[in-house]
Design a protein around this motif. Structure first.
Motif, short mmCIF file in Angstrom:
data_model
loop_
_atom_site.label_atom_id
_atom_site.label_comp_id
_atom_site.label_asym_id
_atom_site.label_seq_id
_atom_site.Cartn_x
_atom_site.Cartn_y
_atom_site.Cartn_z
N LEU A 1 2.44 -7.56 7.97
CA LEU A 1 0.85 -7.23 8.68
C LEU A 1 1.23 -6.02 8.62
O LEU A 1 -0.11 -4.81 8.30
CB LEU A 1 1.80 -7.53 9.78
N LYS A 2 1.98 -5.26 9.00
CA LYS A 2 2.19 -3.17 9.35
C LYS A 2 2.32 -3.61 7.85
O LYS A 2 1.58 -1.93 7.24
CB LYS A 2 3.39 -2.86 10.04
N LYS A 3 2.43 -3.13 6.78
CA LYS A 3 3.15 -2.91 5.09
C LYS A 3 1.30 -3.31 4.77
O LYS A 3 0.82 -2.31 3.71
CB LYS A 3 3.81 -3.63 4.48
N PHE A 4 0.71 -4.55 5.26
CA PHE A 4 -0.27 -5.03 4.89
C PHE A 4 -1.88 -3.84 5.61
O PHE A 4 -3.08 -3.31 4.36
CB PHE A 4 -0.90 -5.98 5.72
N ALA A 5 -1.03 -3.16 6.91
CA ALA A 5 -2.02 -2.84 7.59
C ALA A 5 -1.85 -1.24 6.63
O ALA A 5 -2.70 -1.02 6.49
CB ALA A 5 -1.81 -2.57 9.01
N ASP A 6 -0.57 -1.13 6.45
CA ASP A 6 -0.62 0.51 5.87
C ASP A 6 -1.26 0.21 4.28
O ASP A 6 -1.52 1.20 4.39
CB ASP A 6 0.86 0.31 5.96
N PHE A 7 -0.90 -0.69 3.80
CA PHE A 7 -1.15 -0.80 2.57
C PHE A 7 -3.07 -0.77 2.56
O PHE A 7 -3.87 -0.08 1.94
CB PHE A 7 -1.55 -1.95 2.06
N GLU A 8 -3.92 -1.87 3.76
CA GLU A 8 -5.67 -0.76 3.91
C GLU A 8 -5.68 0.02 3.74
O GLU A 8 -6.84 0.42 3.21
CB GLU A 8 -5.56 -2.18 5.15
N GLU A 9 -4.66 0.87 5.49
CA GLU A 9 -4.79 2.42 5.15
C GLU A 9 -6.12 3.51 4.14
O GLU A 9 -5.62 4.08 3.67
CB GLU A 9 -4.07 2.36 6.07
N ARG A 10 -4.06 3.11 2.98
CA ARG A 10 -3.60 3.27 1.30
C ARG A 10 -5.23 3.53 1.20
O ARG A 10 -5.96 3.77 0.07
CB ARG A 10 -2.43 2.49 1.26
N THR A 11 -5.57 1.76 1.20
CA THR A 11 -6.03 1.54 0.30
C THR A 11 -7.76 2.12 0.62
O THR A 11 -8.60 2.84 -0.47
CB THR A 11 -6.59 -0.32 0.56
N ARG A 12 -8.18 2.10 2.49
CA ARG A 12 -9.14 3.18 2.45
C ARG A 12 -9.31 4.40 1.80
O ARG A 12 -10.12 5.39 1.45
CB ARG A 12 -9.36 3.23 3.54
N GLU A 13 -7.77 5.22 2.10
CA GLU A 13 -7.60 6.60 1.40
C GLU A 13 -7.72 6.84 -0.16
O GLU A 13 -9.08 7.39 -0.30
CB GLU A 13 -6.25 7.28 2.04
N TYR A 14 -7.65 5.77 -0.96
CA TYR A 14 -7.31 5.22 -2.62
C TYR A 14 -9.04 5.79 -2.64
O TYR A 14 -9.62 6.13 -3.16
CB TYR A 14 -6.94 4.93 -2.53
N GLN A 15 -9.51 4.24 -1.73
CA GLN A 15 -11.19 4.18 -1.82
C GLN A 15 -11.91 5.82 -2.00
O GLN A 15 -12.97 6.36 -2.65
CB GLN A 15 -11.42 3.02 -0.80
N SER A 16 -11.98 5.93 -0.56
CA SER A 16 -12.16 7.13 -0.30
C SER A 16 -12.00 8.91 -1.10
O SER A 16 -13.08 8.79 -1.38
CB SER A 16 -11.83 7.80 1.00
N ALA A 17 -10.85 8.80 -2.02
CA ALA A 17 -10.91 9.72 -3.14
C ALA A 17 -12.16 9.19 -4.03
O ALA A 17 -11.74 10.09 -4.77
CB ALA A 17 -8.97 10.00 -3.09
#
Length: 246
Positions: free
Chosen positions: A141-157
């Motif tokens: 779940l922590k990795k998934f949360a990190d993945f979602e955070e990175r996904t949001r960052e990537y999506q923002s980028a």
């Protein structure tokens, strides 16, 4: 029961003693009768013998009755003893069966205890496995949360890059429009040059620009009313440089 047996033995011995005493008494009387030949003495002895014999017979009869009662009681006791032995044998068999059942129950209890211990061990192992799974789940779940955070960052980028690409696309469109206008202007200048001077036609656009840039400024000076003249060379030079940079 032992007292009854002793009483029977005592009565049996007493009857035997009385019978021997009776027999001895008869012998004594017969012997006295042989020694005393008088009729009076014989009648007295006979009467005494009869009385003594009757008493002994009565004692013997009483003792035989007691002996018969004791024998009957002994028989009853023997039957009761046999019944007791039979009951004892049955009880022994039942006791053996109960012991066998107890052994089976002990085996079942030991098996049940072993099963319970194994069940507790499996429960403990299951709890440990659940804890491990829970820890792995938390890590996932922590990795998934990190993945979602990175996904949001990537999506923002990506969104920023998309906006940048859209801006660049607009600039590119504007540059294309400007380039097309510049091309038209340069081609127009080249056509004007070819009216007055002989110039090649089947050449590249860069070569046409090079020819126009190599011309002197005097070739592009004119006056609309014969007065002041205006040079177009600098304007043409600027346009060709923009085309080279593009």
């Amino acid at each position: 029961m032992d007292e009854k047996v002793d009483l029977v033995e005592v009565l049996t011995r007493r009857v035997e003693e009385l019978q021997r005493e009776r027999d001895e008494l008869r012998k004594d009387i017969e012997q006295l009768c042989m020694q005393q030949a008088g009729p009076g003495y014989i009648s007295v002895a006979t009467r005494m013998l009869s009385q003594r014999t009757a008493a002994l017979e009565q004692d013997i009869e009483n003792l035989q009755k007691k002996l018969g009662g004791c024998l009957r009681e002994n028989q009853n006791l023997q039957e009761e003893l046999a019944e007791a032995y039979r009951v004892k044998s049955q009880l022994a068999e039942l006791h053996g069966a109960e012991l066998s059942k107890n052994k089976d129950l002990e085996k079942q209890v030991r098996f049940f205890q072993s099963s319970v211990a194994q069940a507790f061990a499996e429960r403990d192992n299951s709890i440990m496995e659940c804890e491990k799974v829970k820890q792995r789940e938390e890590a996932v779940l922590k990795k998934f949360a990190d993945f979602e955070e990175r996904t949001r960052e990537y999506q923002s980028a990506i969104d920023d890059q998309k906006h940048l690409n859209d801006g660049l696309q607009r600039e590119l469109t504007e540059l294309k429009a400007q380039t097309e206008s510049s091309l038209k202007v340069i081609l127009k200048f080249y056509e004007l040059r070819c009216r007055d001077c002989k110039c090649p036609l089947n050449i590249t656009f860069e070569e046409k620009c090079s020819i126009l840039l190599d011309d002197s400024a005097d070739n592009w000076s004119f006056s609309s009313d014969g007065g002041a003249s205006t040079s177009k060379g600098l304007k043409l030079n600027s346009i060709c440089k923009e085309m080279h940079e593009y």
